[in-house]
Design a protein around this motif. Structure first.
Motif, mmCIF file in Angstrom:
data_model
loop_
_atom_site.group_PDB
_atom_site.id
_atom_site.type_symbol
_atom_site.label_atom_id
_atom_site.label_comp_id
_atom_site.label_asym_id
_atom_site.label_seq_id
_atom_site.Cartn_x
_atom_site.Cartn_y
_atom_site.Cartn_z
ATOM 1 N N GLU A 57 0.473 -1.163 0.469
ATOM 2 C CA GLU A 57 -0.352 0.003 0.272
ATOM 3 C C GLU A 57 0.707 1.173 0.063
ATOM 4 O OE1 GLU A 57 -3.780 0.435 0.608
ATOM 5 O OE2 GLU A 57 -3.121 -1.638 -0.076
ATOM 6 N N PRO A 58 0.570 2.132 -0.446
ATOM 7 C CA PRO A 58 1.416 3.239 -0.702
ATOM 8 C C PRO A 58 1.057 4.123 1.230
ATOM 9 C CG PRO A 58 -0.279 3.991 -2.164
ATOM 10 C CD PRO A 58 -0.729 2.446 -1.846
ATOM 11 N N THR A 59 2.472 4.645 1.025
ATOM 12 C CA THR A 59 2.599 4.904 2.567
ATOM 13 C C THR A 59 2.112 6.009 3.045
ATOM 14 O OG1 THR A 59 4.112 6.960 1.943
ATOM 15 C CG2 THR A 59 5.183 4.570 2.187
ATOM 16 N N PHE A 60 0.977 6.699 2.055
ATOM 17 C CA PHE A 60 0.027 8.078 2.370
ATOM 18 C C PHE A 60 -1.226 7.615 1.588
ATOM 19 C CE2 PHE A 60 3.509 9.959 0.002
ATOM 20 C CZ PHE A 60 2.702 10.015 -0.979
ATOM 21 N N LYS A 61 -2.214 8.100 2.261
ATOM 22 C CA LYS A 61 -3.718 8.450 0.989
ATOM 23 C C LYS A 61 -3.609 9.764 0.449
ATOM 24 C CE LYS A 61 -8.174 7.201 0.330
ATOM 25 N NZ LYS A 61 -8.035 7.924 -0.967
#
Length: 64
Positions: A57-61
């Motif tokens: 998952e990317p480290t941030f939304k």
């Protein structure tokens, strides 16, 4: 001015966060992305794509 210790400050902050109903994580409102430039949107898409290729998952939304 009254001096306080870092521990006292941390306790005050914890009490205030509890009063406001904030948790330790996720209490910052995400950026809507409404005014984001197209180049930034492309960058965020590329970050998300690269993370997906690695099975992460990317480290941030990000809204884009």
């Amino acid at each position: 001015m009254r001096e306080i210790t870092i521990e006292e400050l941390a306790a005050r902050i914890s009490r205030k966060r509890a009063e406001l109903g904030l948790s330790d994580t996720g209490d910052v409102q995400p950026n809507s992305g409404r005014r984001r430039t197209e180049s930034k949107r492309a960058l965020l898409r590329n970050i998300a794509r690269a993370a997906a290729e690695r099975g992460e998952e990317p480290t941030f939304k990000a809204n884009y």
